[in-house]
Design a protein around this motif. Structure first.
Motif, PDB file in Angstrom:
ATOM      1  N   ILE A 153      27.587  32.690 -58.125  1.00  0.00           N
ATOM      2  CA  ILE A 153      26.509  31.910 -58.739  1.00  0.00           C
ATOM      3  C   ILE A 153      26.879  30.429 -58.723  1.00  0.00           C
ATOM      4  O   ILE A 153      28.008  30.059 -59.044  1.00  0.00           O
ATOM      5  CB  ILE A 153      26.270  32.374 -60.189  1.00  0.00           C
ATOM      6  N   GLY A 154      25.935  29.595 -58.346  1.00  0.00           N
ATOM      7  CA  GLY A 154      26.165  28.149 -58.340  1.00  0.00           C
ATOM      8  C   GLY A 154      25.889  27.558 -59.713  1.00  0.00           C
ATOM      9  O   GLY A 154      24.822  26.989 -59.949  1.00  0.00           O
ATOM     10  N   TRP A 155      26.864  27.677 -60.604  1.00  0.00           N
ATOM     11  CA  TRP A 155      26.667  27.242 -61.982  1.00  0.00           C
ATOM     12  C   TRP A 155      26.308  25.764 -62.076  1.00  0.00           C
ATOM     13  O   TRP A 155      25.540  25.363 -62.958  1.00  0.00           O
ATOM     14  CB  TRP A 155      27.926  27.519 -62.794  1.00  0.00           C
ATOM     15  N   PRO A 192      21.993  19.048 -59.381  1.00  0.00           N
ATOM     16  CA  PRO A 192      21.032  19.122 -58.274  1.00  0.00           C
ATOM     17  C   PRO A 192      19.618  18.750 -58.722  1.00  0.00           C
ATOM     18  O   PRO A 192      19.190  19.105 -59.807  1.00  0.00           O
ATOM     19  CB  PRO A 192      21.095  20.603 -57.886  1.00  0.00           C
ATOM     20  N   PRO A 212      31.453  27.487 -57.124  1.00  0.00           N
ATOM     21  CA  PRO A 212      30.371  28.358 -56.661  1.00  0.00           C
ATOM     22  C   PRO A 212      30.799  29.412 -55.642  1.00  0.00           C
ATOM     23  O   PRO A 212      29.955  29.961 -54.936  1.00  0.00           O
ATOM     24  CB  PRO A 212      29.389  27.361 -56.022  1.00  0.00           C
ATOM     25  N   SER A 233      18.584  17.453 -62.206  1.00  0.00           N
ATOM     26  CA  SER A 233      18.616  18.334 -63.383  1.00  0.00           C
ATOM     27  C   SER A 233      19.682  17.940 -64.385  1.00  0.00           C
ATOM     28  O   SER A 233      19.639  18.377 -65.536  1.00  0.00           O
ATOM     29  CB  SER A 233      18.829  19.782 -62.952  1.00  0.00           C
ATOM     30  N   LEU A 254      20.404  26.083 -63.682  1.00  0.00           N
ATOM     31  CA  LEU A 254      21.621  26.448 -64.408  1.00  0.00           C
ATOM     32  C   LEU A 254      22.525  25.262 -64.736  1.00  0.00           C
ATOM     33  O   LEU A 254      23.300  25.336 -65.690  1.00  0.00           O
ATOM     34  CB  LEU A 254      22.444  27.454 -63.592  1.00  0.00           C
ATOM     35  N   THR A 269      25.332  23.955 -59.218  1.00  0.00           N
ATOM     36  CA  THR A 269      24.554  23.562 -58.033  1.00  0.00           C
ATOM     37  C   THR A 269      23.127  24.090 -58.064  1.00  0.00           C
ATOM     38  O   THR A 269      22.309  23.663 -57.254  1.00  0.00           O
ATOM     39  CB  THR A 269      25.247  24.068 -56.753  1.00  0.00           C
ATOM     40  N   GLU A 270      22.809  24.981 -58.970  1.00  0.00           N
ATOM     41  CA  GLU A 270      21.443  25.474 -59.097  1.00  0.00           C
ATOM     42  C   GLU A 270      20.718  24.685 -60.183  1.00  0.00           C
ATOM     43  O   GLU A 270      21.209  24.592 -61.312  1.00  0.00           O
ATOM     44  CB  GLU A 270      21.432  26.966 -59.430  1.00  0.00           C
ATOM     45  N   PRO A 271      19.557  24.110 -59.857  1.00  0.00           N
ATOM     46  CA  PRO A 271      18.852  23.248 -60.824  1.00  0.00           C
ATOM     47  C   PRO A 271      18.579  23.922 -62.160  1.00  0.00           C
ATOM     48  O   PRO A 271      18.624  23.277 -63.208  1.00  0.00           O
ATOM     49  CB  PRO A 271      17.540  22.910 -60.106  1.00  0.00           C
TER      50      PRO A 271
END
Length: 305
Positions: free
Chosen positions: A157-159, A252, A138, A255, A165, A161-163
């Motif tokens: 971009i948090g590939w 995260p 990230p 997800s 993605l 770490t973002e719910p």
């Protein structure tokens, strides 16, 4: 006497494999069904039977339902994307070059591309996971984010770490790894189709798109059925890859939670082996139900070539 001797040979030949299969495959399933009716913690010598209570608890388990929702996404997206991409590549490699002499040919360099597409299959799942950890980092040290930063295309971009993605990023890895195998599988199916069909259609003026939808796709239906079942089973698994990429917490925000990881955590972190076994039984029946429904809904009369 001749029949008895023949059957005796067959029984003697199969006895050892069947015994090994019973001990190492059937027996664990039976034990899991038995443990799902208990509250055993995996350590105590006392096993208390609770009947169907573990299955009743699943209805109120938010983590269980989140895992099922994620499996639903995997089940819809993974087979569809993999099969579409593999079919397209297989057609190019086997028939995309059009006619040549008395037969059909693939695009230039087809043999080389087959090796390239199949290469991810020879990598261990853990190796693939570590590789994509570096790709999905990230920060600007990640391959993708570093490339985006080099061209000034925004913040990292948090590939994973973002719910919104994380699961899609993992699906992309699963598709990337699986496509090569199905390119080989579909290529074998296309090779079994008589070339006369393609040549006759080409003489009648059929283009490549028409060849694909009118000849290739219908005659590959049985192969597609097998591929869909394999990929559906893979959608109910994914333990190793998700464990490496996202950890065992479903981060995260749950997800990336799936049933195999939930089962592992419940059994070995929370010491609820009975409850984990109940989840395993549900996963078993979900997988079997999917395979049976796929076979029944895609069944048809055999096409004679």
């Amino acid at each position: 006497m001749e029949r008895l001797r023949k059957y005796g040979f067959v029984i003697g030949f199969l006895a050892v494999p069947v015994a090994l299969y019973t001990v190492f495959v059937i027996s664990p399933y039976v034990q899991a069904f038995q443990l799902s009716l208990t509250s055993w913690n995996g350590v105590s010598s006392v096993v208390r039977y609770v009947g169907l209570d573990n299955f009743g608890r699943l209805f109120d388990d938010d983590t269980f339902w989140q895992a099922l929702r994620n499996h639903g996404i995997l089940l819809l997206v993974l087979p569809l994307l993999t099969i579409v991409i593999a079919l397209f590549l297989s057609f190019l490699l086997n028939l995309g070059g059009g006619t040549r002499g008395a037969g059909m040919r693939g695009v230039w360099g087809s043999n080389f591309y087959r090796v390239v597409f199949f290469f991810p299959q020879v990598l261990a799942v853990a190796v693939v996971g570590v590789l994509f950890q570096a790709i999905y980092r990230p920060d600007e040290d990640g391959v993708i984010n570093g490339t985006l930063a080099r061209f000034g295309l925004g913040e990292p971009i948090g590939w994973l770490t973002e719910p919104g993605l994380a699961l899609w990023s993992i699906i992309a890895v699963m598709v990337w790894q699986a496509v090569g195998f199905y390119v080989v599988l579909f290529s074998a199916g296309m090779a079994a189709i008589p070339k006369d069909y393609f040549e006759a259609a080409s003489i009648d003026g059929a283009g490549r798109v028409r060849l694909f939808f009118s000849i290739t796709l219908p005659l590959l239906r049985d192969t597609l059925q097998v591929g869909w079942i394999y990929l559906g089973i893979a959608a109910f698994d994914g333990f190793a890859l998700i464990q490496v990429l996202a950890g065992d917490r479903g981060e995260p925000d749950g997800s990336t939670t799936i049933l195999p990881i939930t089962i592992y955590k419940t059994a070995f972190d929370y010491h609820k082996v009975g409850y984990a076994s109940a989840m395993g039984v549900v996963l078993f029946f979900l997988t079997v139900t999917f395979a049976v429904l796929t076979l029944r809904t895609t069944r048809r009369e055999r096409v004679e070539l």
